[in-house]
Design an enzyme around this catalytic site. Sequence first.
Site, PDB file in Angstrom:
ATOM      1  N   THR A  49      40.642  45.280  74.000  1.00  0.00           N
ATOM      2  CA  THR A  49      41.700  45.844  73.166  1.00  0.00           C
ATOM      3  C   THR A  49      42.259  47.007  73.972  1.00  0.00           C
ATOM      4  O   THR A  49      41.603  48.034  74.119  1.00  0.00           O
ATOM      5  CB  THR A  49      41.159  46.319  71.810  1.00  0.00           C
ATOM      6  OG1 THR A  49      40.613  45.193  71.115  1.00  0.00           O
ATOM      7  CG2 THR A  49      42.261  46.936  70.965  1.00  0.00           C
TER       8      THR A  49
ATOM      9  N   LYS B  86      47.123  42.633  68.081  1.00  0.00           N
ATOM     10  CA  LYS B  86      45.853  43.308  67.760  1.00  0.00           C
ATOM     11  C   LYS B  86      46.110  44.757  67.366  1.00  0.00           C
ATOM     12  O   LYS B  86      45.530  45.260  66.408  1.00  0.00           O
ATOM     13  CB  LYS B  86      44.893  43.225  68.955  1.00  0.00           C
ATOM     14  CG  LYS B  86      43.606  44.025  68.794  1.00  0.00           C
ATOM     15  CD  LYS B  86      42.659  43.403  67.780  1.00  0.00           C
ATOM     16  CE  LYS B  86      41.414  44.218  67.511  1.00  0.00           C
ATOM     17  NZ  LYS B  86      40.306  44.021  68.368  1.00  0.00           N
TER      18      LYS B  86
END
Length: 182
Positions: free
Chosen positions: A72, A146
């Site tokens: 991420t 995300k």
Amino acid sequence: MKTVGLLIAAAVVATAHVASAEDITIRMHAIDAKGVGKEIGTLRAVDTGKGLMLVPRLAGLAPGKVYVDMSTASPANTRALADTVAAAGAQMLDAPVSGTSITVEQGKASLMVGGEEDAVERARPVLEVLGTPQRFGDLGSGTAIKLVLNSTLGAILLGVGEALAIGRALGLDRDVVIDALE
């Protein structure tokens, strides 16, 4: 200090060996609470024009290979990494994970994938071991979605916390408020 240097060298050699031996290379880079990369030995600094950014060493990647970054990260980091992967002639996917280590171990995680369709299809059998991959568009779209989901979840948690506080202030039982919110 020699031990650290040897460990870093071993990590770089191991990364290069894996990347050269496999068609699909997956990497998930974790950042600790202090912002320090846990795989610092496999990273190198790249000048993005706006400052330095750490990106992985990608020795061993070659044409015909797919590099999947499941970190991420920021879209800028993904783009910098993509330039390095493309320079090696390989394709890159960004595929951050939504779920816990338990859902990953069970193969039930959600994978938000960005990248070329042919690379996604080549990597799909490997990604499906971890969970359900869903392509959201070109490279960077997995990382972007995300970040959108993380901010949405944060807003939801804030709202639930506020609802519980209001319920308590109005004299409602916490479990009653939670049941109503479900």
